[in-house]
Design a protein around this motif. Structure first.
Motif, PDB file in Angstrom:
ATOM      1  N   ALA A  25      70.327  73.397  12.683  1.00  0.00           N
ATOM      2  CA  ALA A  25      68.883  73.392  12.961  1.00  0.00           C
ATOM      3  C   ALA A  25      68.315  74.802  12.919  1.00  0.00           C
ATOM      4  CB  ALA A  25      68.622  72.749  14.315  1.00  0.00           C
ATOM      5  N   ALA A  26      69.052  75.767  13.495  1.00  0.00           N
ATOM      6  CA  ALA A  26      68.567  77.144  13.525  1.00  0.00           C
ATOM      7  C   ALA A  26      68.476  77.734  12.123  1.00  0.00           C
ATOM      8  CB  ALA A  26      69.481  77.997  14.400  1.00  0.00           C
ATOM      9  N   ASP A  60      74.782  80.435   4.691  1.00  0.00           N
ATOM     10  CA  ASP A  60      75.229  80.072   6.040  1.00  0.00           C
ATOM     11  C   ASP A  60      74.884  78.621   6.360  1.00  0.00           C
ATOM     12  OD1 ASP A  60      76.104  82.636   6.282  1.00  0.00           O
ATOM     13  OD2 ASP A  60      74.528  83.309   7.656  1.00  0.00           O
ATOM     14  N   LEU A  61      73.731  78.163   5.891  1.00  0.00           N
ATOM     15  CA  LEU A  61      73.330  76.783   6.150  1.00  0.00           C
ATOM     16  C   LEU A  61      74.295  75.811   5.468  1.00  0.00           C
ATOM     17  CD1 LEU A  61      71.395  74.636   7.208  1.00  0.00           C
ATOM     18  CD2 LEU A  61      69.971  75.012   5.179  1.00  0.00           C
ATOM     19  N   THR A 102      65.335  78.967   9.923  1.00  0.00           N
ATOM     20  CA  THR A 102      65.348  80.315   9.359  1.00  0.00           C
ATOM     21  C   THR A 102      65.065  80.300   7.867  1.00  0.00           C
ATOM     22  OG1 THR A 102      66.936  81.057  11.033  1.00  0.00           O
ATOM     23  CG2 THR A 102      66.773  82.370   9.019  1.00  0.00           C
ATOM     24  N   THR A 103      65.715  79.377   7.146  1.00  0.00           N
ATOM     25  CA  THR A 103      65.497  79.285   5.697  1.00  0.00           C
ATOM     26  C   THR A 103      64.054  78.950   5.392  1.00  0.00           C
ATOM     27  OG1 THR A 103      67.786  78.534   5.417  1.00  0.00           O
ATOM     28  CG2 THR A 103      66.279  78.171   3.575  1.00  0.00           C
ATOM     29  N   ARG A 104      63.488  78.004   6.122  1.00  0.00           N
ATOM     30  CA  ARG A 104      62.078  77.662   5.933  1.00  0.00           C
ATOM     31  C   ARG A 104      61.178  78.861   6.229  1.00  0.00           C
ATOM     32  NH1 ARG A 104      59.942  72.384   5.687  1.00  0.00           N
ATOM     33  NH2 ARG A 104      60.980  71.424   3.914  1.00  0.00           N
ATOM     34  N   ALA A 105      61.530  79.627   7.266  1.00  0.00           N
ATOM     35  CA  ALA A 105      60.720  80.798   7.613  1.00  0.00           C
ATOM     36  C   ALA A 105      60.752  81.826   6.494  1.00  0.00           C
ATOM     37  CB  ALA A 105      61.219  81.410   8.920  1.00  0.00           C
ATOM     38  N   PHE A 106      61.931  82.043   5.914  1.00  0.00           N
ATOM     39  CA  PHE A 106      62.025  82.972   4.792  1.00  0.00           C
ATOM     40  C   PHE A 106      61.208  82.466   3.606  1.00  0.00           C
ATOM     41  CE2 PHE A 106      65.953  84.977   6.597  1.00  0.00           C
ATOM     42  CZ  PHE A 106      65.527  86.289   6.476  1.00  0.00           C
ATOM     43  N   GLU A 107      61.308  81.181   3.298  1.00  0.00           N
ATOM     44  CA  GLU A 107      60.560  80.639   2.165  1.00  0.00           C
ATOM     45  C   GLU A 107      59.064  80.795   2.382  1.00  0.00           C
ATOM     46  OE1 GLU A 107      63.709  77.230   0.588  1.00  0.00           O
ATOM     47  OE2 GLU A 107      61.900  76.620   1.647  1.00  0.00           O
ATOM     48  N   ALA A 160      73.191  80.342  17.975  1.00  0.00           N
ATOM     49  CA  ALA A 160      72.419  79.153  18.341  1.00  0.00           C
ATOM     50  C   ALA A 160      73.346  77.975  18.613  1.00  0.00           C
ATOM     51  CB  ALA A 160      71.445  78.795  17.229  1.00  0.00           C
ATOM     52  N   PRO A 161      73.036  77.138  19.616  1.00  0.00           N
ATOM     53  CA  PRO A 161      73.870  75.969  19.898  1.00  0.00           C
ATOM     54  C   PRO A 161      73.951  75.022  18.704  1.00  0.00           C
ATOM     55  CG  PRO A 161      72.342  76.405  21.703  1.00  0.00           C
ATOM     56  CD  PRO A 161      71.945  77.305  20.571  1.00  0.00           C
TER      57      PRO A 161
END
Length: 380
Positions: free
Chosen positions: A55-56, A179-180, A60-65, A50-51
């Motif tokens: 942000a990506a 990674d974040l 992703t972390t929010r999606a997992f949560e 991702a550029p």
């Protein structure tokens, strides 16, 4: 009681519906949660290229949560539904045995003579009609019993298959958080509104005993501050997204276990939950403060401060300008392992589990406001 009446009573008893029954909802919830976790895994795979990795990975972390929370809730509902069906079947063991026995007798190879009525042809015809009606009703009830047993089987299969999905989700969210944190540490392109003077900051911390006093002196720790126009937030009051997933434990003015009353709200979150900036804002301060642990103070516009206290990890530096939804930190604790999550999903207090607490305060012109009037989802 004659046989016909007993059969009629049995039909009525097995026909009674359970209140609020939604047979497919628990299975649907668990299946949908699995899809959400799979989607998060895909986002994690795509985040590498991702550029804007920050942000990506935040998305992703929010999606997992979100997916893991949905899976915990889905498993809780699956477990509750299975227990409900087990109780129902156990309570009706006698009725079910009678039903099965009756179906076996009626499905046997008896001679037509068993259906003859002493009163003659008319009585026999009426008896045949009654038996036909009862047979159809019994068939319907037998089909209902088969459906319940099939539902139990499906729910148990879902619980077994959830283990692999949960394991993937746990690995994924841990990788995404790691990674974040690295991506935030590597970031060098954030615009800045001012440069913090560390000596003035230390003197301010040492000389203040309250959050209000500290907030009133924040302007004095900035050097080379420039004017900045961010989207106004006053007009969005009540519609601003919550900075974290969670539920309110204490509202403004409610005393905690130590008897301390604060003007903000305390929100219970999952361990290691991601906290994000609810709006575009400047970091006025980040770090330990008073007895509040790690604190992040954001200024979305002059005269308004968002205070978040109790974080374990804080991202960024004072003076950084953040976009809405940018990560500002992680809560403390450790996400439970797979066994703990499965046990938690099946417990009586399932869905709550272990939690951390985030203190949220809003100050306008240094006067505390009710955060529930600013952020969505913070009503008790």
């Amino acid at each position: 009681m004659n046989r016909g009446l007993r059969l009629a009573c049995l039909v009525v008893a097995l026909a009674l519906p359970l209140p609020g029954r939604t047979a497919t909802d628990p299975a649907r919830a668990a299946s949908d949660a699995a899809v959400e976790i799979e989607a998060a895994m895909q986002l994690l795979a795509e985040a590498e290229a991702a550029p804007d990795r920050v942000a990506a990975l935040t998305e992703t972390t929010r999606a997992f949560e979100t997916g893991l929370a949905a899976m915990r809730e889905g498993l809780r509902r699956v477990t509750a539904r299975e227990a409900e069906l087990d109780r129902e079947l156990q309570a009706r063991e006698g009725e079910i045995a009678q039903l099965l026995g009756t179906l076996q007798v009626m499905g046997g190879t008896g001679t037509p003579a068993v259906f003859l009525h002493p009163s003659g042809a008319v009585g026999t015809a009426r008896s045949a009609m009654i038996v036909a009606d009862v047979s159809r009703a019994l068939d319907a009830k037998a089909a209902g019993l088969r459906a319940r047993l099939e539902e139990v089987r499906v729910l148990r299969q879902l619980q077994q298959s959830a283990s692999a999905t949960l394991a993937d989700g746990l690995r994924g969210v841990q990788e995404a958080r790691t990674d974040l944190s690295q991506a935030v540490a590597d970031r060098t392109d954030l615009p800045r509104k001012f440069t913090e003077d560390p000596i003035k900051t230390a003197l301010l911390i040492a000389s203040t005993e309250t959050l209000g006093a500290f907030a009133s002196g924040l302007a004095g720790i900035a050097e080379d501050e420039r004017a900045l126009d961010l989207p106004p937030v006053r007009t969005r009051r009540g519609e601003i997204p919550s900075p974290v997933r969670g539920r309110v434990l204490r509202g403004p003015g409610e005393a905690d276990a130590a008897g301390i009353e604060r003007p903000g709200v305390v929100v219970a979150t999952r361990p290691r939950a991601l906290v994000t900036s609810p709006t575009a804002a400047t970091i006025r301060y980040r770090g330990p403060l008073l007895n509040l642990g790690n604190v992040m103070i954001l200024e979305p516009e002059p005269g308004i401060l968002f205070v978040f206290a109790g974080l374990d990890v804080v991202y960024g530096a004072s003076g950084d300008i953040l976009a809405a939804g940018a990560p500002i930190g992680l809560m403390a604790g450790q996400e439970g392992d797979l066994g703990a999550m499965l046990t938690e999903a099946g417990g009586e207090e399932a869905g709550t589990g272990r939690s951390e607490t985030l203190y949220i305060e809003v100050r306008q012109d240094n006067v505390p406001q009710d955060p529930a009037e600013w952020f969505r989802g913070l009503k008790e």
